[in-house]
Scaffold this motif. Structure first.
Motif, PDB file in Angstrom:
ATOM      1  N   SER A  52      43.606  76.426 -41.837  1.00 36.38           N
ATOM      2  CA  SER A  52      43.602  75.484 -42.953  1.00 36.38           C
ATOM      3  C   SER A  52      42.332  75.736 -43.761  1.00 36.38           C
ATOM      4  O   SER A  52      41.416  76.407 -43.300  1.00 36.38           O
ATOM      5  N   TYR A  53      42.320  75.219 -44.989  1.00 34.53           N
ATOM      6  CA  TYR A  53      41.126  75.388 -45.814  1.00 34.53           C
ATOM      7  C   TYR A  53      40.941  74.202 -46.745  1.00 34.53           C
ATOM      8  O   TYR A  53      41.867  73.454 -47.012  1.00 34.53           O
ATOM      9  N   VAL A  54      39.695  74.066 -47.209  1.00 31.80           N
ATOM     10  CA  VAL A  54      39.322  73.055 -48.197  1.00 31.80           C
ATOM     11  C   VAL A  54      38.538  73.790 -49.273  1.00 31.80           C
ATOM     12  O   VAL A  54      37.688  74.622 -48.969  1.00 31.80           O
ATOM     13  N   VAL A  60      42.171  70.372 -38.663  1.00 30.29           N
ATOM     14  CA  VAL A  60      41.838  69.430 -39.738  1.00 30.29           C
ATOM     15  C   VAL A  60      40.361  69.607 -40.101  1.00 30.29           C
ATOM     16  O   VAL A  60      39.499  69.602 -39.229  1.00 30.29           O
ATOM     17  N   ILE A  61      40.099  69.750 -41.401  1.00 25.69           N
ATOM     18  CA  ILE A  61      38.735  69.891 -41.927  1.00 25.69           C
ATOM     19  C   ILE A  61      38.406  68.645 -42.734  1.00 25.69           C
ATOM     20  O   ILE A  61      39.135  68.295 -43.660  1.00 25.69           O
ATOM     21  N   THR A  62      37.315  67.980 -42.398  1.00 28.33           N
ATOM     22  CA  THR A  62      36.807  66.869 -43.203  1.00 28.33           C
ATOM     23  C   THR A  62      35.453  67.308 -43.745  1.00 28.33           C
ATOM     24  O   THR A  62      34.448  67.294 -43.032  1.00 28.33           O
ATOM     25  N   ASP A 120      33.374  67.847 -40.372  1.00 32.57           N
ATOM     26  CA  ASP A 120      33.958  67.636 -39.055  1.00 32.57           C
ATOM     27  C   ASP A 120      35.212  68.499 -38.950  1.00 32.57           C
ATOM     28  O   ASP A 120      35.987  68.592 -39.911  1.00 32.57           O
ATOM     29  N   LEU A 121      35.396  69.131 -37.790  1.00 34.59           N
ATOM     30  CA  LEU A 121      36.576  69.940 -37.516  1.00 34.59           C
ATOM     31  C   LEU A 121      37.293  69.371 -36.303  1.00 34.59           C
ATOM     32  O   LEU A 121      36.648  68.969 -35.335  1.00 34.59           O
ATOM     33  N   GLU A 122      38.633  69.359 -36.349  1.00 33.29           N
ATOM     34  CA  GLU A 122      39.434  68.880 -35.227  1.00 33.29           C
ATOM     35  C   GLU A 122      40.684  69.736 -35.083  1.00 33.29           C
ATOM     36  O   GLU A 122      41.236  70.200 -36.074  1.00 33.29           O
TER      37      GLU A 122
END
Length: 155
Positions: free
Chosen positions: A138-140, A35-37, A58-60
């Motif tokens: 994942s990407y944003v 998960v990328i915030t 933030d990365l999780e």
């Protein structure tokens, strides 16, 4: 002798049944993407050539992170990627990766992405990719603008 032969066949058949009955989850392992915030830059942020980018996220991951990558490329004409005339400006491009493999979660904050002073003003894509230890990605994506009236990356 026949008893030993039949017993061997029964053991082989039972072993086969037990191996086949394993669940798909056990066979596949970690299939959850990280998960990328992305906190900064914001969608539509106007940034000034000759400054740096305030980068904060933030990365999780449910098991273990692997790495993250930032890629910036121009989006002139909706991805037809025009060329600037010689000697004027240069479209800005950036691509770098960092290792975060010893963490399940982490906060990233830096100002090390420099925008050259002669970077062509216009629309760009700011992409962040994160891969976990199992290879799930994942990407944003954010749209940003380089403009002489933009922010300087200070906060």
């Amino acid at each position: 002798m026949k008893t030993t032969f039949y017993l061997s066949i029964v053991i082989v058949l039972m072993s086969s049944v037990l191996l086949v009955s394993c669940s798909d989850d056990e066979k596949q392992g970690d299939t959850t993407k990280p998960v990328i915030t992305l906190n900064a830059p914001a969608e539509g942020a106007a940034l000034q050539p000759g400054s740096h980018i305030h980068f904060d996220m933030d990365l999780e991951d449910d098991v273990m992170l692997g790495s993250y990558k930032v890629e910036i490329h121009n989006n002139f004409d909706g991805h037809t990627h025009t060329k600037a005339e010689a000697g004027e400006t240069t479209p800005f491009a950036y691509n770098n990766s960092w290792d975060v493999s010893d963490k399940k979660s982490t906060h990233i904050h830096h100002h090390e992405i420099e925008i050259p002073a002669n970077a062509t003003e216009g629309n760009y894509h700011f992409m962040v990719y994160c891969t976990d230890a199992a290879g799930n990605e994942s990407y944003v994506a954010r749209n940003i603008v380089l403009s002489k009236d933009g922010e300087t990356g200070e906060h």
